[in-house]
Design a protein around this motif. Structure first.
Motif, PDB file in Angstrom:
ATOM      1  N   SER A  36      -7.027   3.599   3.329  1.00 64.23           N
ATOM      2  CA  SER A  36      -8.318   4.243   3.039  1.00 64.23           C
ATOM      3  C   SER A  36      -8.675   5.372   3.995  1.00 64.23           C
ATOM      4  O   SER A  36      -9.583   6.145   3.711  1.00 64.23           O
ATOM      5  CB  SER A  36      -9.432   3.202   3.065  1.00 64.23           C
ATOM      6  N   ARG A  37      -8.016   5.436   5.150  1.00 67.34           N
ATOM      7  CA  ARG A  37      -8.376   6.385   6.204  1.00 67.34           C
ATOM      8  C   ARG A  37      -9.794   6.102   6.728  1.00 67.34           C
ATOM      9  O   ARG A  37     -10.519   7.009   7.126  1.00 67.34           O
ATOM     10  CB  ARG A  37      -8.247   7.832   5.736  1.00 67.34           C
ATOM     11  N   VAL A  38     -10.174   4.807   6.678  1.00 66.71           N
ATOM     12  CA  VAL A  38     -11.431   4.337   7.256  1.00 66.71           C
ATOM     13  C   VAL A  38     -11.037   3.450   8.428  1.00 66.71           C
ATOM     14  O   VAL A  38     -10.134   2.634   8.319  1.00 66.71           O
ATOM     15  CB  VAL A  38     -12.255   3.521   6.224  1.00 66.71           C
ATOM     16  N   THR A  57     -17.283   7.011   2.594  1.00 64.70           N
ATOM     17  CA  THR A  57     -16.573   5.819   3.075  1.00 64.70           C
ATOM     18  C   THR A  57     -16.338   4.847   1.926  1.00 64.70           C
ATOM     19  O   THR A  57     -15.243   4.308   1.761  1.00 64.70           O
ATOM     20  CB  THR A  57     -17.359   5.135   4.207  1.00 64.70           C
ATOM     21  N   LEU A  58     -17.371   4.625   1.112  1.00 67.61           N
ATOM     22  CA  LEU A  58     -17.231   3.707  -0.020  1.00 67.61           C
ATOM     23  C   LEU A  58     -16.206   4.217  -1.033  1.00 67.61           C
ATOM     24  O   LEU A  58     -15.436   3.429  -1.589  1.00 67.61           O
ATOM     25  CB  LEU A  58     -18.588   3.469  -0.681  1.00 67.61           C
ATOM     26  N   LEU A  59     -16.188   5.532  -1.257  1.00 70.23           N
ATOM     27  CA  LEU A  59     -15.187   6.103  -2.170  1.00 70.23           C
ATOM     28  C   LEU A  59     -13.772   5.908  -1.629  1.00 70.23           C
ATOM     29  O   LEU A  59     -12.852   5.579  -2.382  1.00 70.23           O
ATOM     30  CB  LEU A  59     -15.446   7.597  -2.398  1.00 70.23           C
ATOM     31  N   ALA A  64      -8.693   3.061  -2.168  1.00 67.98           N
ATOM     32  CA  ALA A  64      -7.625   2.280  -1.540  1.00 67.98           C
ATOM     33  C   ALA A  64      -7.485   0.899  -2.184  1.00 67.98           C
ATOM     34  O   ALA A  64      -6.382   0.355  -2.270  1.00 67.98           O
ATOM     35  CB  ALA A  64      -7.889   2.132  -0.043  1.00 67.98           C
ATOM     36  N   LEU A  65      -8.601   0.349  -2.657  1.00 66.20           N
ATOM     37  CA  LEU A  65      -8.589  -0.965  -3.303  1.00 66.20           C
ATOM     38  C   LEU A  65      -8.297  -0.868  -4.797  1.00 66.20           C
ATOM     39  O   LEU A  65      -8.203  -1.882  -5.485  1.00 66.20           O
ATOM     40  CB  LEU A  65      -9.928  -1.676  -3.075  1.00 66.20           C
ATOM     41  N   GLN A  66      -8.201   0.366  -5.293  1.00 67.71           N
ATOM     42  CA  GLN A  66      -7.923   0.661  -6.700  1.00 67.71           C
ATOM     43  C   GLN A  66      -8.976   0.064  -7.626  1.00 67.71           C
ATOM     44  O   GLN A  66      -8.669  -0.579  -8.632  1.00 67.71           O
ATOM     45  CB  GLN A  66      -6.518   0.195  -7.094  1.00 67.71           C
ATOM     46  N   ILE A  67     -10.240   0.283  -7.253  1.00 63.83           N
ATOM     47  CA  ILE A  67     -11.364  -0.125  -8.079  1.00 63.83           C
ATOM     48  C   ILE A  67     -12.355   1.031  -8.150  1.00 63.83           C
ATOM     49  O   ILE A  67     -12.271   1.990  -7.385  1.00 63.83           O
ATOM     50  CB  ILE A  67     -12.067  -1.389  -7.532  1.00 63.83           C
ATOM     51  N   ALA A  68     -13.277   0.934  -9.074  1.00 64.85           N
ATOM     52  CA  ALA A  68     -14.321   1.950  -9.196  1.00 64.85           C
ATOM     53  C   ALA A  68     -15.370   1.748  -8.109  1.00 64.85           C
ATOM     54  O   ALA A  68     -15.629   0.618  -7.682  1.00 64.85           O
ATOM     55  CB  ALA A  68     -14.977   1.860 -10.575  1.00 64.85           C
ATOM     56  N   MET A 183     -25.345  14.166 -12.884  1.00 67.76           N
ATOM     57  CA  MET A 183     -23.902  14.296 -12.694  1.00 67.76           C
ATOM     58  C   MET A 183     -23.217  13.084 -13.325  1.00 67.76           C
ATOM     59  O   MET A 183     -23.637  11.943 -13.112  1.00 67.76           O
ATOM     60  CB  MET A 183     -23.550  14.361 -11.215  1.00 67.76           C
ATOM     61  N   THR A 184     -22.196  13.353 -14.098  1.00 70.62           N
ATOM     62  CA  THR A 184     -21.360  12.296 -14.658  1.00 70.62           C
ATOM     63  C   THR A 184     -19.994  12.395 -14.012  1.00 70.62           C
ATOM     64  O   THR A 184     -19.434  13.488 -13.894  1.00 70.62           O
ATOM     65  CB  THR A 184     -21.238  12.450 -16.187  1.00 70.62           C
ATOM     66  N   VAL A 185     -19.471  11.260 -13.573  1.00 70.07           N
ATOM     67  CA  VAL A 185     -18.153  11.203 -12.936  1.00 70.07           C
ATOM     68  C   VAL A 185     -17.251  10.337 -13.806  1.00 70.07           C
ATOM     69  O   VAL A 185     -17.605   9.213 -14.140  1.00 70.07           O
ATOM     70  CB  VAL A 185     -18.235  10.603 -11.514  1.00 70.07           C
ATOM     71  N   LEU A 186     -16.106  10.886 -14.176  1.00 68.58           N
ATOM     72  CA  LEU A 186     -15.091  10.144 -14.923  1.00 68.58           C
ATOM     73  C   LEU A 186     -13.897   9.947 -14.004  1.00 68.58           C
ATOM     74  O   LEU A 186     -13.282  10.913 -13.558  1.00 68.58           O
ATOM     75  CB  LEU A 186     -14.654  10.907 -16.176  1.00 68.58           C
ATOM     76  N   GLU A 187     -13.622   8.686 -13.689  1.00 70.07           N
ATOM     77  CA  GLU A 187     -12.514   8.338 -12.795  1.00 70.07           C
ATOM     78  C   GLU A 187     -11.438   7.610 -13.591  1.00 70.07           C
ATOM     79  O   GLU A 187     -11.488   6.398 -13.739  1.00 70.07           O
ATOM     80  CB  GLU A 187     -13.006   7.394 -11.701  1.00 70.07           C
ATOM     81  N   PRO A 188     -10.457   8.340 -14.132  1.00 66.37           N
ATOM     82  CA  PRO A 188      -9.407   7.677 -14.898  1.00 66.37           C
ATOM     83  C   PRO A 188      -8.661   6.655 -14.043  1.00 66.37           C
ATOM     84  O   PRO A 188      -8.465   6.856 -12.845  1.00 66.37           O
ATOM     85  CB  PRO A 188      -8.461   8.808 -15.303  1.00 66.37           C
ATOM     86  N   MET A 189      -8.291   5.566 -14.655  1.00 68.06           N
ATOM     87  CA  MET A 189      -7.513   4.527 -13.987  1.00 68.06           C
ATOM     88  C   MET A 189      -8.267   3.927 -12.810  1.00 68.06           C
ATOM     89  O   MET A 189      -7.646   3.422 -11.880  1.00 68.06           O
ATOM     90  CB  MET A 189      -6.166   5.071 -13.509  1.00 68.06           C
ATOM     91  N   ALA A 190      -9.585   3.973 -12.848  1.00 71.43           N
ATOM     92  CA  ALA A 190     -10.348   3.438 -11.725  1.00 71.43           C
ATOM     93  C   ALA A 190     -10.205   1.937 -11.614  1.00 71.43           C
ATOM     94  O   ALA A 190     -10.247   1.385 -10.526  1.00 71.43           O
ATOM     95  CB  ALA A 190     -11.829   3.795 -11.878  1.00 71.43           C
TER      96      ALA A 190
END
Length: 194
Positions: A36-38, A57-59, A64-68, A183-190
């Motif tokens: 995560s580089r945290v 940080t949460l992003l 890194a955890l492969q979740i939204a 703002m709408t964010v689309l995160e494919p494969m989140a």
């Protein structure tokens, strides 16, 4: 439940979700820190509920955890096929020094809807999101200064934009009045499960 009590409970709820996701994937603190580089210390503080982590940080942790991101910050009960987020239950996930806010309004597996407010002279810099992430913006009021991978754009009330958010980007209030935008964010494969 009041917004104040939700705000008080949020760090511990986020910490519990980070810890659960990390352990479900069999990751050590050091492995999550590397991915995560945290810093390890920050992860310990987040998991312990003693840190009010930034959106960046949460992003990083969610990627890194492969979740939204929403899986870390939201715990809304479903009502049939719908999830309702009442205005009174929302709280800013970001607060600017001059009073700006970013609130997550609604979300689904790979899709987020945000309500942003920036005061004159205020800006927010975002790191690149997961590869393939897109953002859509609609300026409700004011003037928005949008920078995507070094390319600058001025958006007025009623203007919209779509861009790849897997590069560094930022939003700023370029006028003398508050800017408010959706703002709408689309995160494919989140949502990739272990």
């Amino acid at each position: 439940m009041s917004v104040e009590s939700l705000v008080d409970e949020m760090p511990s709820a986020v910490g519990r979700r980070v810890r659960e996701a990390r352990t479900a994937r069999g990751l050590t603190l050091d492995q999550l820190a590397e991915r995560s580089r945290v810093s390890r210390r920050m992860i310990i503080n987040v998991e312990g509920g003693t840190a009010n982590a930034s959106i960046a940080t949460l992003l990083r942790l969610a990627t890194a955890l492969q979740i939204a991101l929403t899986e870390l910050v939201e715990d809304r009960p479903r009502s049939g096929s719908s999830t309702i987020m009442r205005r009174a239950e929302r709280m800013p996930l970001w607060r600017g020094e001059l009073g700006g806010t970013a609130e997550l309004v609604a979300s689904s597996d790979m899709l987020e809807l945000w309500d942003w407010t920036l005061q004159p002279g205020e800006f927010y810099e975002s790191e690149a999101h997961r590869i393939g992430t897109r953002e859509l913006i609609h300026v409700n009021t004011g003037r928005l200064h949008l920078v995507v991978a070094g390319e600058e754009h001025e958006l007025q009330t009623g203007d919209g934009a779509s861009f790849a958010a897997d590069v560094a980007h930022s939003y700023g209030c370029s006028g003398r009045k508050t800017v408010r935008f959706a703002m709408t964010v689309l995160e494919p494969m989140a949502r990739i499960r272990p």
